[in-house]
Write an enzyme that holds these catalytic residues in place. Structure first.
Site, PDB file in Angstrom:
ATOM      1  N   ASP A 245      63.700  66.580  21.594  1.00  0.00           N
ATOM      2  CA  ASP A 245      64.440  67.823  21.746  1.00  0.00           C
ATOM      3  C   ASP A 245      65.767  67.598  22.470  1.00  0.00           C
ATOM      4  O   ASP A 245      65.811  66.960  23.531  1.00  0.00           O
ATOM      5  CB  ASP A 245      63.586  68.832  22.529  1.00  0.00           C
ATOM      6  CG  ASP A 245      64.269  70.172  22.703  1.00  0.00           C
ATOM      7  OD1 ASP A 245      64.525  70.846  21.699  1.00  0.00           O
ATOM      8  OD2 ASP A 245      64.574  70.519  23.861  1.00  0.00           O
ATOM      9  N   GLU A 282      67.165  65.538  18.041  1.00  0.00           N
ATOM     10  CA  GLU A 282      68.000  66.721  17.888  1.00  0.00           C
ATOM     11  C   GLU A 282      69.230  66.477  18.768  1.00  0.00           C
ATOM     12  O   GLU A 282      69.100  66.293  19.969  1.00  0.00           O
ATOM     13  CB  GLU A 282      67.292  67.990  18.353  1.00  0.00           C
ATOM     14  CG  GLU A 282      68.175  69.224  18.210  1.00  0.00           C
ATOM     15  CD  GLU A 282      67.697  70.409  19.033  1.00  0.00           C
ATOM     16  OE1 GLU A 282      68.125  71.538  18.728  1.00  0.00           O
ATOM     17  OE2 GLU A 282      66.915  70.218  19.982  1.00  0.00           O
TER      18      GLU A 282
END
Length: 583
Positions: A245, A282
């Site tokens: 993330d 990401e």
């Protein structure tokens, strides 16, 4: 059993309490800040640590928290589970990913409930199921990005045994499992790490407060903590890959970055186990160095999400131009063309949204296409809208079919968000279950204030704390039984089947992708090998000069369409798509 804990904050003593009995731990003479002790224990035994006579705390490396983040840890014997299936050893180049949230994928909201539905995804042609974060957080409902125990599985989902059953079932159906992990912050409630040591630092600040300590004093152990948790998912649960993330939010000023260390450790584990593991980042940086090999000065991450492709596709489909969409909305077909051929829209160009230049070019000759993921929808791009509305809330079935075509036949590794394959009409909204009343109210007010600033009526913004907000977000599978949902599902199956059988659709050659488009007429066609893929996003029929040899064959068409004649012209109905071959 060996119990050990890194607790440099402890001045004089650390005590293990196991099943109600106290056992003093000894300082480790060879590892600064570590305390250890050998005490008999069995699977399921409850324990915690007390520092200098203070209150009992769960283990920072808890493998199970049966009573939530504020309760005691439980011993987990990973050797007790008998695995039935081996990993299918799939690689990213030929992957089709499917992102899902366990709490809303089924009404049960559990790992076992989701495992019972895995056959549907195998039938669709999915190769990897990407699970949103599973780490424990206070309460029952949530997206998972407020997790506070990076080594454990959220108990309401079923705990560690249920995750093993899920992975085992997926492997038995020939699918891999990817897990979303969060290293850039921990949640605001239930985080006990600061009691033990300098897990966080005021040297850097993030949107979530103090940064995870990756480069200040004590950061060697903090990096080992998060690296170890990542490897544990791959080793103990046989997860095939990890989605990292928001790596752009990792504040790390050291010469050898945490991400390089992690990618090297994952590659080494893959060699040891003889099966592929991969990391998907990401990143908001539009920087190809994220996925470049370490030997070439990159971070060695195996792939990354490409939001530039999403943003260009979204603006081309919807016409939206607010916020970060503004940069793409000026000429959306041109933006879409650029992201299909050059990956990043921002590759050193000026971004009006940021007020500066942004990004770096991708070397199309040396960078394989499977370094990047392409998608029309994700949990972020749906759930961070005020009402959590999907594309299906505003687009025709034809435009949804066009989106699927561009994602599933494009050069990047495709990813779907759960329910997208049938144009699910259920929203996917932001929901929480904070047990701290003040935190719950702050989140509620903040959410409403944020969208009120963008013109929304505060009363229209769903209350994230209401159970009904989660309930509205649960998939309704009955929709699949009637059109247009049934037709969309068939279209997705057809496109995925083509991707699986046609080598040109998994060709990693970015430089070989050729695109033509008409901004005003809103059509786009791209070529990959002998294949041509055409979409018409306009309402009126489009006349598209393919320049073909007159031997084209139609492999898939959303609407009836005639094969191009000798003049090489394709006449494509409005809001429609077609895949052709001239081979």
């Amino acid at each position: 059993m060996l119990f050990e804990v890194w607790a440099p904050n402890a001045r004089d003593r650390v005590t293990l309490e196991l099943n109600g009995s106290a056992h003093p731990l000894e300082r480790d003479a060879e590892r600064d800040g570590w305390w250890t002790g050998v005490v008999p224990a069995e699977d399921g035994d409850r324990y915690g640590f007390s520092l200098d006579g203070g209150h009992l705390l769960p283990d920072p490396r808890s493998r199970r928290l049966p009573d939530g983040p504020d309760g005691l840890s439980a011993v987990v014997d990973h050797s007790a589970y008998v695995w039935r299936n081996e990993s299918p050893r799939l690689r990213l180049r030929s992957a089709v990913l499917y992102e899902l949230h366990l709490g809303t994928f089924t009404p049960e909201g559990t790992l076992d409930g989701a495992a019972a539905r895995l056959g549907e995804l195998a039938g669709l042609g999915v190769t990897h199921v990407e699970l949103m974060p599973l780490c424990p957080f206070p309460g029952v409902r949530g997206w998972g990005y407020d997790g506070v125990a990076p080594w454990a599985v959220h108990e309401p989902y079923g705990g560690p045994e249920a995750l093993k059953r899920f992975v085992d079932a997926a492997h038995g159906l020939g699918m891999g499992v990817v897990l979303d992990v969060v290293h850039n912050h921990l949640g605001p409630d239930g985080n006990h790490l600061p009691f033990f040591g300098p897990y966080f630092t005021e040297t850097h600040h993030t949107p979530w407060g103090a940064a995870v300590n990756l480069d200040a004093p004590g950061s060697d152990e903090v990096r080992a903590y998060f690296r170890g948790s990542a490897l544990a998912w791959l080793r103990d649960y046989r997860i095939d890959g990890l989605r990292l993330d928001a790596v752009h939010a990792l504040a790390d000023g050291r010469a050898l970055t945490f991400l390089e260390e992690l990618s090297a450790a994952v590659d080494e584990l893959a060699r040891e186990q003889g099966r592929p593991h991969f990391l998907i980042a990401e990143s908001d940086l539009a920087d190809p160095r994220t996925t470049a090999p370490r030997a070439l000065g990159g971070l060695g991450i195996h792939a990354q999400w490409n939001d530039d492709f999403h943003h260009s596709l979204h603006t081309a489909l919807t016409g939206e131009s607010q916020g970060y969409y503004a940069d793409f909305a000026r000429a959306p077909m041109a933006a879409l063309s650029k992201t299909l051929t050059h990956v990043f829209f921002h590759d050193g160009t000026y971004s009006a949204f940021r007020g500066r230049r942004h990004g770096r070019p991708v070397d199309r000759e040396r960078t394989p296409a499977h370094r990047f993921l392409g998608y029309a929808q994700t949990h972020d791009q749906i759930g961070n809208r005020a009402l959590g509305d999907r594309l299906s809330a505003s687009l025709s079935p034809g435009l949804l079919a066009c989106a699927a075509t561009l994602v599933l036949t494009g050069p990047s590794v495709p990813m779907l968000f759960m329910g997208e394959e049938w144009g699910a009409t259920t929203p996917w909204q932001y929901f929480t279950d904070h047990t701290d009343p003040e935190l719950a109210e702050a989140v509620r007010r903040g959410r409403r204030r944020e969208f009120a600033e963008h013109g929304w009526d505060e009363n229209e913004v769903p209350d994230p704390q209401e159970a009904a907000t989660r309930d509205r977000s649960v998939l309704d599978r009955s929709e699949r039984e009637w059109d247009p949902h049934k037709r969309l599902l068939t279209w997705h199956r057809r496109l995925i089947a083509l991707r699986r059988t046609l080598p040109d659709l998994t060709d990693p050659d970015l430089a070989g992708v050729k695109v033509a488009f008409d901004e005003e007429a809103r059509w786009l066609v791209f070529r990959r090998g002998v294949l041509r893929v055409a979409v018409n996003l306009g309402k009126e029929p489009a006349v598209i000069p393919l320049g073909s040899n007159g031997r084209d064959q139609i492999l898939a068409a959303w609407d009836p369409v005639e094969t191009p004649a000798a003049d090489g012209v394709l006449r494509l109905p409005g809001e429609s798509a077609v895949v052709l071959t001239d081979g």
